[in-house]
Design a protein around this motif. Structure first.
Motif, PDB file in Angstrom:
ATOM      1  N   ASP A  52       0.705  -1.037   0.015  1.00 61.61           N
ATOM      2  CA  ASP A  52       0.051   0.026   0.019  1.00 61.61           C
ATOM      3  C   ASP A  52       0.924   1.298   0.245  1.00 61.61           C
ATOM      4  OD1 ASP A  52      -2.103  -1.552   0.080  1.00 61.61           O
ATOM      5  OD2 ASP A  52      -2.548  -1.193   1.967  1.00 61.61           O
ATOM      6  N   THR A  53       0.068   2.296  -0.025  1.00 64.09           N
ATOM      7  CA  THR A  53       0.881   3.680   0.006  1.00 64.09           C
ATOM      8  C   THR A  53       0.556   4.274   1.434  1.00 64.09           C
ATOM      9  OG1 THR A  53       0.887   3.926  -2.377  1.00 64.09           O
ATOM     10  CG2 THR A  53       1.252   6.122  -0.946  1.00 64.09           C
ATOM     11  N   MET A  54       1.340   4.655   2.142  1.00 63.98           N
ATOM     12  CA  MET A  54       1.186   5.343   3.650  1.00 63.98           C
ATOM     13  C   MET A  54       1.418   6.847   3.488  1.00 63.98           C
ATOM     14  SD  MET A  54       2.565   4.546   7.249  1.00 63.98           S
ATOM     15  CE  MET A  54       4.175   4.634   6.861  1.00 63.98           C
ATOM     16  N   THR A  55       0.564   7.757   3.520  1.00 62.43           N
ATOM     17  CA  THR A  55       0.943   9.264   3.672  1.00 62.43           C
ATOM     18  C   THR A  55       1.225   9.737   5.350  1.00 62.43           C
ATOM     19  OG1 THR A  55      -0.286   9.544   1.816  1.00 62.43           O
ATOM     20  CG2 THR A  55       0.165  11.505   3.284  1.00 62.43           C
ATOM     21  N   LEU A  56       2.171  10.218   5.399  1.00 62.60           N
ATOM     22  CA  LEU A  56       2.508  10.937   6.720  1.00 62.60           C
ATOM     23  C   LEU A  56       2.296  12.506   6.774  1.00 62.60           C
ATOM     24  CD1 LEU A  56       5.748   9.283   7.367  1.00 62.60           C
ATOM     25  CD2 LEU A  56       3.770   8.506   8.226  1.00 62.60           C
ATOM     26  N   ARG A  57       1.328  12.893   7.603  1.00 63.53           N
ATOM     27  CA  ARG A  57       0.945  14.529   8.083  1.00 63.53           C
ATOM     28  C   ARG A  57       1.613  14.909   9.045  1.00 63.53           C
ATOM     29  NH1 ARG A  57      -5.166  15.443   6.468  1.00 63.53           N
ATOM     30  NH2 ARG A  57      -5.401  14.735   8.726  1.00 63.53           N
ATOM     31  N   CYS A  58       2.274  16.126   8.825  1.00 64.78           N
ATOM     32  CA  CYS A  58       2.803  16.609  10.203  1.00 64.78           C
ATOM     33  C   CYS A  58       2.199  18.006  10.351  1.00 64.78           C
ATOM     34  CB  CYS A  58       4.327  17.264   9.849  1.00 64.78           C
ATOM     35  SG  CYS A  58       4.964  17.883  11.296  1.00 64.78           S
ATOM     36  N   ARG A  59       1.049  18.168  11.274  1.00 67.20           N
ATOM     37  CA  ARG A  59       0.304  19.275  11.347  1.00 67.20           C
ATOM     38  C   ARG A  59       0.607  20.077  12.615  1.00 67.20           C
ATOM     39  NH1 ARG A  59      -5.578  17.162  10.893  1.00 67.20           N
ATOM     40  NH2 ARG A  59      -6.013  19.225  10.759  1.00 67.20           N
ATOM     41  N   CYS A  60       0.536  21.378  12.576  1.00 64.75           N
ATOM     42  CA  CYS A  60       0.305  22.179  13.638  1.00 64.75           C
ATOM     43  C   CYS A  60      -1.046  22.471  14.150  1.00 64.75           C
ATOM     44  CB  CYS A  60       1.443  23.628  13.045  1.00 64.75           C
ATOM     45  SG  CYS A  60       1.812  24.735  14.357  1.00 64.75           S
ATOM     46  N   TRP A  61      -0.726  23.097  15.530  1.00 63.01           N
ATOM     47  CA  TRP A  61      -1.944  23.390  16.542  1.00 63.01           C
ATOM     48  C   TRP A  61      -2.838  24.310  15.433  1.00 63.01           C
ATOM     49  CZ3 TRP A  61      -4.060  27.681  19.204  1.00 63.01           C
ATOM     50  CH2 TRP A  61      -5.100  27.337  19.856  1.00 63.01           C
ATOM     51  N   ARG A  62      -4.158  23.709  15.354  1.00 64.37           N
ATOM     52  CA  ARG A  62      -5.159  24.592  14.629  1.00 64.37           C
ATOM     53  C   ARG A  62      -4.715  24.989  13.108  1.00 64.37           C
ATOM     54  NH1 ARG A  62      -9.720  25.476  17.336  1.00 64.37           N
ATOM     55  NH2 ARG A  62      -9.722  25.610  19.657  1.00 64.37           N
ATOM     56  N   ASP A  63      -4.010  23.929  12.725  1.00 65.60           N
ATOM     57  CA  ASP A  63      -3.416  24.220  11.265  1.00 65.60           C
ATOM     58  C   ASP A  63      -2.716  25.412  10.940  1.00 65.60           C
ATOM     59  OD1 ASP A  63      -4.069  21.666  10.435  1.00 65.60           O
ATOM     60  OD2 ASP A  63      -6.229  22.379   9.739  1.00 65.60           O
ATOM     61  N   MET A  64      -1.929  25.850  12.124  1.00 71.35           N
ATOM     62  CA  MET A  64      -1.010  26.917  11.758  1.00 71.35           C
ATOM     63  C   MET A  64       0.073  26.670  10.941  1.00 71.35           C
ATOM     64  SD  MET A  64      -0.919  28.338  16.014  1.00 71.35           S
ATOM     65  CE  MET A  64       0.495  29.565  15.425  1.00 71.35           C
ATOM     66  N   SER A  65       0.750  27.479  10.497  1.00 72.50           N
ATOM     67  CA  SER A  65       1.940  27.382   9.461  1.00 72.50           C
ATOM     68  C   SER A  65       3.185  26.481  10.056  1.00 72.50           C
ATOM     69  CB  SER A  65       2.479  28.726   8.974  1.00 72.50           C
ATOM     70  OG  SER A  65       3.406  28.243   7.969  1.00 72.50           O
ATOM     71  N   VAL A  66       3.538  25.486   9.414  1.00 72.30           N
ATOM     72  CA  VAL A  66       4.780  25.023   9.670  1.00 72.30           C
ATOM     73  C   VAL A  66       5.538  24.562   8.471  1.00 72.30           C
ATOM     74  CG1 VAL A  66       3.535  22.665   9.717  1.00 72.30           C
ATOM     75  CG2 VAL A  66       5.657  22.818  10.727  1.00 72.30           C
ATOM     76  N   THR A  67       6.763  24.902   8.528  1.00 73.37           N
ATOM     77  CA  THR A  67       7.956  24.952   7.478  1.00 73.37           C
ATOM     78  C   THR A  67       9.033  24.092   7.946  1.00 73.37           C
ATOM     79  OG1 THR A  67       8.954  26.947   8.129  1.00 73.37           O
ATOM     80  CG2 THR A  67       7.220  26.995   6.423  1.00 73.37           C
ATOM     81  N   GLU A  68       9.937  23.817   6.746  1.00 79.98           N
ATOM     82  CA  GLU A  68      10.972  23.060   6.865  1.00 79.98           C
ATOM     83  C   GLU A  68      10.783  21.661   7.696  1.00 79.98           C
ATOM     84  OE1 GLU A  68      14.255  25.278   8.558  1.00 79.98           O
ATOM     85  OE2 GLU A  68      13.795  27.090   6.943  1.00 79.98           O
ATOM     86  N   VAL A  69       9.907  21.042   7.232  1.00 84.98           N
ATOM     87  CA  VAL A  69       9.139  19.880   7.859  1.00 84.98           C
ATOM     88  C   VAL A  69      10.217  18.636   7.480  1.00 84.98           C
ATOM     89  CG1 VAL A  69       7.508  18.027   8.177  1.00 84.98           C
ATOM     90  CG2 VAL A  69       6.961  20.397   7.903  1.00 84.98           C
ATOM     91  N   ARG A  70      10.699  17.945   8.760  1.00 84.74           N
ATOM     92  CA  ARG A  70      11.314  16.711   8.495  1.00 84.74           C
ATOM     93  C   ARG A  70      10.714  15.464   9.130  1.00 84.74           C
ATOM     94  NH1 ARG A  70      17.720  19.108   9.671  1.00 84.74           N
ATOM     95  NH2 ARG A  70      17.535  20.745   8.509  1.00 84.74           N
ATOM     96  N   PHE A  71      10.773  14.345   8.583  1.00 82.57           N
ATOM     97  CA  PHE A  71      10.300  13.238   8.939  1.00 82.57           C
ATOM     98  C   PHE A  71      11.106  12.382   9.447  1.00 82.57           C
ATOM     99  CE2 PHE A  71       7.474  15.158   6.110  1.00 82.57           C
ATOM    100  CZ  PHE A  71       5.910  15.090   6.662  1.00 82.57           C
ATOM    101  N   TYR A  72      10.888  11.618  10.566  1.00 78.90           N
ATOM    102  CA  TYR A  72      11.946  10.529  11.082  1.00 78.90           C
ATOM    103  C   TYR A  72      11.129   9.245  11.434  1.00 78.90           C
ATOM    104  CZ  TYR A  72      14.310  14.810  12.001  1.00 78.90           C
ATOM    105  OH  TYR A  72      15.110  16.208  11.850  1.00 78.90           O
TER     106      TYR A  72
END
Length: 289
Positions: A117-137
């Protein structure tokens, strides 16, 4: 009674997140979440639905391991963060579902993840505030990054994709500009149609063992009798073939070429040693030839 906002089941409820049967085939209680992401976040107006046997009004809810709501509805919209489970008569306690209200959250699909399958990871900030330079581990090892995006897709999934995931990013906040989310455990399963089935050992009672021995003995005896019958047929055919060949040999006329031929020189020498009359010599030669 706690303050709750009741809601009807959403038509977009992720039914794929509910598996009515456990690996052993017994029906189990399942806890569905809408939207179908885990851990759920409080600002999404999360709806939890308990599915199992019995009537919907017989549902018992637990929050953070504590008895929370007796004979509650089958579904409701969460207003307080925590870890929720439900219980239905006959199918028992459901797996837990966590609802967070954190500043940075990593979410994965709530349904069962299968190999391929395909798995999507979502990195979300509180109440969908802006978040940049996201890194996944994955297990403290970086597996992807994005300057402006907040998602990462892994495909096709393999068994080694199982483990703990988290994300970090630049949050639009003066309090903590760089944040790291709490870890989320992912388990990749093997599809049922290609799963390897471990053979089970058949345990026999003494009576069953005796029956099995008798069956095996009868089969061996039958095989031996068949081999003896086959050998007897082959021997009989061979003897009949030899007897028939001998009869044909006795009936055949003698072969003139096979008769013994006396040496003419020896005959001549024998005649010289005896005083024969010409008539006797002629008769003797005629008889021998």
């Amino acid at each position: 009674m706690p303050l709750l906002h009741l809601a009807l089941p959403s038509p977009t409820l992720a039914l794929a997140a509910w598996c009515p049967l456990s690996p052993t085939g017994a029906q189990t209680t399942q806890l569905l979440v809408d939207p179908p992401w885990r851990p759920a976040v409080l600002w999404d107006q999360v709806t939890l639905t308990c599915q199992g046997s019995g009537t919907a009004g017989a549902t018992t809810w637990y929050q953070d391991g504590q008895h929370w709501w007796q004979e509650g509805p089958a579904n409701f919209t969460v207003t307080v963060s925590g870890i929720y489970t439900c219980d239905r008569p006959g199918t028992g306690l459901s797996p837990p579902m966590r609802v967070l209200n954190a500043r940075l959250v990593l979410q994965v699909p709530a349904w069962e993840l299968l190999e391929g399958d395909t798995m999507t990871l979502r990195c979300r900030c509180w109440r969908d505030m802006s978040v940049t330079e996201v890194r996944f581990y994955h297990e403290d090892k970086e597996v992807g990054r994005s300057l402006t995006g907040t998602k990462l897709s892994l495909s096709p999934l393999q068994l080694n994709h199982s483990g703990r995931y988290c994300c970090g990013g630049q949050v639009d906040s003066k309090v903590a500009p760089w944040m790291l989310s709490a870890p989320v455990t992912v388990t990749v399963h093997v599809p049922v149609d290609i799963a390897t089935i471990t053979p089970r050992v058949l345990e026999l009672t003494p009576r069953d063992t005796e029956t099995q021995r008798n069956t095996v003995a009868a089969g061996v005896s039958g095989a031996i009798l068949f081999l003896l019958l086959l050998v007897g047929i082959i021997v009989a055919w061979y003897q009949w073939h030899r007897l028939d060949a001998r009869k044909h040999q006795e009936r055949a006329p003698p072969d003139p070429m096979a008769l013994p031929v006396e040496d003419p020189q020896a005959t001549y020498m024998e005649l010289q040693r005896q005083p024969w009359e010409p008539s006797d010599i002629y008769d003797n030669l005629h008889q021998k030839l």
